[in-house]
Design a protein around this motif. Structure first.
Motif, PDB file in Angstrom:
ATOM      1  N   ARG A   1      38.645  36.722  34.146  1.00 23.46           N
ATOM      2  CA  ARG A   1      37.347  36.654  33.499  1.00 23.46           C
ATOM      3  C   ARG A   1      37.033  35.221  33.078  1.00 23.46           C
ATOM      4  NH1 ARG A   1      37.991  40.884  28.837  1.00 23.46           N
ATOM      5  NH2 ARG A   1      40.139  40.107  29.023  1.00 23.46           N
ATOM      6  N   MET A   2      35.800  34.804  33.354  1.00 22.38           N
ATOM      7  CA  MET A   2      35.306  33.460  33.034  1.00 22.38           C
ATOM      8  C   MET A   2      36.097  32.352  33.725  1.00 22.38           C
ATOM      9  SD  MET A   2      33.962  33.714  29.093  1.00 22.38           S
ATOM     10  CE  MET A   2      35.187  34.871  28.475  1.00 22.38           C
ATOM     11  N   ALA A   3      36.855  32.692  34.753  1.00 24.18           N
ATOM     12  CA  ALA A   3      37.522  31.673  35.569  1.00 24.18           C
ATOM     13  C   ALA A   3      36.525  31.177  36.618  1.00 24.18           C
ATOM     14  CB  ALA A   3      38.753  32.250  36.245  1.00 24.18           C
ATOM     15  N   ASP A   4      36.503  29.868  36.833  1.00 27.28           N
ATOM     16  CA  ASP A   4      35.605  29.287  37.835  1.00 27.28           C
ATOM     17  C   ASP A   4      36.300  29.346  39.188  1.00 27.28           C
ATOM     18  OD1 ASP A   4      33.963  27.775  39.438  1.00 27.28           O
ATOM     19  OD2 ASP A   4      33.613  26.215  37.939  1.00 27.28           O
ATOM     20  N   LEU A   5      35.736  30.124  40.107  1.00 28.55           N
ATOM     21  CA  LEU A   5      36.344  30.341  41.426  1.00 28.55           C
ATOM     22  C   LEU A   5      35.534  29.719  42.552  1.00 28.55           C
ATOM     23  CD1 LEU A   5      37.411  34.043  40.873  1.00 28.55           C
ATOM     24  CD2 LEU A   5      38.967  32.136  41.223  1.00 28.55           C
ATOM     25  N   ILE A   6      34.642  28.810  42.247  1.00 30.93           N
ATOM     26  CA  ILE A   6      33.811  28.236  43.292  1.00 30.93           C
ATOM     27  C   ILE A   6      34.691  27.509  44.319  1.00 30.93           C
ATOM     28  CG2 ILE A   6      33.348  25.976  42.216  1.00 30.93           C
ATOM     29  CD1 ILE A   6      30.414  26.339  43.082  1.00 30.93           C
ATOM     30  N   GLY A   7      34.548  27.885  45.566  1.00 28.83           N
ATOM     31  CA  GLY A   7      35.298  27.236  46.630  1.00 28.83           C
ATOM     32  C   GLY A   7      36.769  27.589  46.716  1.00 28.83           C
TER      33      GLY A   7
END
Length: 279
Positions: free
Chosen positions: A228-234
């Protein structure tokens, strides 16, 4: 607050309608423009700009129902974010590259540029739903409007666009939005941006608010992890095991990342994304 979230979610979903692939309105650009290399993802080699041998005259895939069993898994995880139908029906006004071959070269040049712009539109649309990012919503909105305007340019203008420079500008905003959201997690947050986490054992890991931008999570064990609320872009999630993981509030997760991963009925997903059929 819940009403605001629901309103933002409804507005975002309306905005995403044109950012979802509509293959019926596209001239199979994803089956022609990209190059394929024989690998675990593709059973064949295919040069860029050449139609896949499985492509039918009506622009439909002749083996669509059996892509995974035929070794064409890469096709099942590709997402054009609606760029295919935009190029086919808007930029080229419904002229297809088969009946109007003079359009082929330019159409094939424009497609990857449009795809990049549509991907940015997807992320910007999501960023505008993030309540902690409200201080920069006005800037995000302007970036969304400018990116949308660029998608309506002519083919001749689009091929001259410095899409990498535009991506850098938008990404700076997306990163600020991410930082504002992840700041809501009070504990010390893991910064694994671009990290090599291939095959990492992260079962049950508390990754709330983690920066996993561009991380290599190929084959990682993320069963039961809290993202949760982890940035997984790319982030590369190919064959990562997300069984039982909580992705409900993860930031900038896209459908193709889920399609490339493994999961199960207990994996918790954001409402804007669907559970892959092969899970």
């Amino acid at each position: 607050m819940s009403e605001n979230r629901e309103h933002a979610g409804s507005a975002a979903e309306a905005g995403r309608l044109g950012l979802r692939a509509d293959c019926e309105s596209c001239f199979a650009l994803c089956c022609v423009v990209p190059a394929f290399s024989a690998s675990v993802d593709f059973a064949i080699d295919k040069p860029a700009g050449q139609a896949c041998p499985n492509l039918r005259p009506d622009f439909r895939c002749g083996v669509h129902a059996d892509l995974r069993s035929r070794g064409m898994r890469g096709c099942t995880v590709y997402d054009c974010f609606g760029a295919g139908q935009k190029v086919s029906q808007v930029t080229f006004g419904g002229q297809d590259w088969r009946s109007a071959p003079r359009t082929a070269r330019r159409m094939f040049e424009v497609f990857p540029i449009m795809r990049d712009l549509h991907e940015l539109l997807w992320y910007l649309t999501e960023a505008l739903t993030l309540q902690p990012a409200r201080p920069i919503h006005e800037e995000l909105g302007r970036a969304l409007e400018e990116t949308e305007r660029l998608t309506r340019d002519s083919a001749d203008v689009l091929v001259k666009l410095d899409v990498a420079a535009h991506r850098r500008e938008v990404n700076a905003l997306l990163l600020r939005a991410s930082e504002l959201v992840r700041a809501q997690v009070r504990q010390k947050k893991k910064d694994r941006r671009g990290a090599d986490l291939i095959g990492a054992r992260l079962r049950g890991a508390d990754l709330r608010g983690a920066n996993l931008r561009g991380a290599y999570l190929i084959g990682a064990d993320l069963r039961g992890a809290d993202l949760r609320m982890a940035d997984l872009i790319g982030a590369d999630l190919r064959d990562a095991d997300l069984g039982g993981a909580d992705l409900t509030e993860s930031i900038f997760l896209i459908q193709s990342q889920l399609d490339a991963a493994k999961g199960d009925a207990t994996t918790k997903l954001p409402p804007s994304l669907r559970r892959p059929a092969h899970w």
